[in-house]
Design an enzyme around this catalytic site. Structure first.
Site: not given
Length: 556
Positions: A78, A193, A472
């Protein structure tokens, strides 16, 4: 065994011949056949190390008496797909992953499956497939990335730091050399992440659902303990297959989903979790809606806050005891968790929680001193969101929980990014981005760029943003997504005009625009159907079949 369909009896001689061509020995035909479903790919940092993980897990399966068969599925990063047309493929990829994994599991009649995902869309896609096939299943993720180190401040940094640095550079707050230094240090290696973004939120929820072993969500990808977890998972899936009594639909029922959302509220997970877990409920035939989620939020205190909502990262949560320690904290208040729920570990959720006390109360706060008395996610309703909208309350500044501003409207994420960087967005604005819902996008783009640009421009406590798209997990600020119905369905968000007054009242779960019924009717009378974006390939099918965000954007 389920695999007897392809290996038992004289009629299956051709099948056995083909299996032997892959290296299967005759003496192995009586053992459980275990699918090792990975999302290995070189271009995604969360997955680029999974080839070695697959080998380790297969070795553990063999040692435990199973026969492993590896296959990979697709994976969209993403972060790399963000801010351009590639992001339209991200949410739809969840359905392709679900379909492809289901195809492999059904076609080859596996006895069990171990899923090795890491990033958003891959985790939920695999869970959807597991619910369809309903054979013994265990999830073990690739693990989170370590945080980076900010070259200017010395503080921990992450992907979101880099997105915000883009706006800082645009506004001449940092130099090109400083921007380059930030981008070179913020993502230091493999793993999902490093904050409580969507990937790590989903990997944590797998523990609460009972689909994963303790540590799945928080042990770093490069930590030696992660290798031991992978080995344990490989051995345990063989045991689960032989036991045969615990399957995904036993775990992902109403009680299991309640547990997942209770953890979500306590840890302030990504707003995308709502989209995915509602899709699980749909696949499992569980009647579950936004009202139930909101009720869980109202009774669950927010006790753990990580990036993007503060400077702590997944490594800090791991040090504090991980997901199991958050469950321990929640369990201190009776009635919040269904502690009797079984898990793939062989223990109940209550037994796991009892064994893992909180090791650092600066990371996981005492229940009588939470960040807020209700959960990290909130569901909003009002004339702008008749079917609901989602906000990550944990990431909203206190000064923005109740905010009134003037609308400034953009009809795409790209248009909004250009407008924000060009200085069109000013203090007191509510940025409205519409036409980015599941149908209108199509694909419901994730929008980290515009939210990060707002923060980077120094407007985080002065500007709100609402959209029929999604955010996000790295997004923070007064950002409200999943506004339903979306503009493409005739939602009121498509009729808002520049200068309209929008009121956001998160404590009272309200999202409204100050328009009379007469004015709304007048605008509807002259409104044209929301223009469909020209798309090719499978997105054309997706736009026709995808449902509303309020029910998980599942395909109808």
């Amino acid at each position: 065994m389920n695999s007897d369909q392809i290996k038992a009896g004289y009629q299956r001689a051709p099948h056995r011949s083909l299996l032997m061509a892959t290296g299967v020995k005759r003496e192995e035909l009586g053992k459980p056949f275990i699918a090792v479903c990975s999302s290995y790919t070189d271009i995604v940092p969360g997955h680029c190390h999974l080839r070695a993980v697959n080998e380790l897990v297969k070795e553990a399966i063999r040692e435990a008496g199973g026969v492993p068969f590896e296959f990979d599925t697709i994976a969209v990063c993403d972060g790399i797909a963000m801010g351009h047309q590639g992001m339209k493929m991200s949410l739809p990829s969840r359905e392709l992953i679900a379909d492809s994994v289901e195809t492999m599991l059904r076609a080859h009649c596996f006895d069990g499956v171990i899923c090795i995902p890491n990033c958003d869309k891959i985790v939920p896609g695999m869970i959807l497939a597991a619910l369809r096939v309903n054979i013994p299943t265990l999830f073990v993720s690739g693990g989170p990335m370590l945080p980076g180190k900010h070259p200017l401040t010395g503080k921990d940094s992450d992907l979101n730091t880099v997105f915000e640095a883009v706006a800082e550079y645009k506004n001449e707050k940092i130099t090109a050399e400083q921007l380059a230094a930030i981008e070179e240090t913020s993502c230091p290696g493999c793993g999902s992440c490093s904050g409580m973004f969507t990937a790590n939120s989903m990997n944590c929820l797998c523990e609460a659902l009972g689909l994963a072993l303790p540590g799945n969500g928080t042990i770093p990808a490069v930590d030696p303990r992660r290798k031991e977890l992978w080995r344990q998972a490989g051995k345990r899936i063989v045991e689960l297959t032989r036991e045969g009594s615990l399957r995904p639909r036993d775990l992902v029922d109403e009680a299991g989903i309640d547990n997942a959302f209770t953890l979500d509220m306590a840890m302030g997970g990504s707003s995308n979790t709502v989209l995915h877990v509602l899709a699980f409920a749909h696949e499992a035939g569980v009647n579950y809606d936004l009202k139930r989620i909101d009720a869980i939020s109202k009774r669950t205190a927010h006790v753990c806050k990580l990036a993007p909502s503060c400077g702590y990262h997944m490594t800090d949560l791991d040090r504090a005891g991980g997901v199991s320690a958050i469950l321990h904290r929640i369990a201190e208040k009776p009635g919040l968790l269904k502690l009797e729920k079984r898990t793939v570990s062989g223990k109940t959720l209550g037994e796991i929680a009892a064994e893992h006390p909180v090791l650092d109360e600066t990371i996981i706060r005492p229940y009588d001193n939470p960040y807020s008395p209700d959960g990290g996610l909130s569901v909003l309703h009002g004339n702008l969101a008749e079917q609901g909208a989602i906000v990550k309350r944990a990431g909203v500044y206190a000064s923005m929980l109740d905010f009134t501003g003037k609308a400034i409207c953009f009809n795409s994420q790209e248009e909004a990014c250009e407008g924000i960087l060009a200085g069109k967005v000013q203090a007191g604005h509510v940025v409205v981005i519409r036409g980015e819902g599941p149908k209108g996008g199509p694909g419901m783009q994730e929008m980290l760029a515009p939210t990060a640009y707002i923060i980077g421009a120094g407007l985080g406590e002065k500007v709100a943003l609402i959209t029929d798209g999604r955010f996000s997990g790295a997004t923070h600020g007064a950002c409200i997504g999943h506004v339903s119905p979306e503009a493409a369905e005739g939602g009121l968000i498509g009729l808002v005009q520049d200068g309209d007054t929008i009121h956001i009242d998160i404590p009272h779960n309200s999202l409204t625009v100050a328009l009379s019924e007469a004015e709304i009717a007048a605008r509807r009378a002259v409104a044209q159907p929301w223009p469909a974006r020209p798309v090719t390939g499978w997105l054309r099918r997706y736009a026709k079949l995808v449902g509303n965000a309020s029910t998980g954007a599942t395909l109808q």
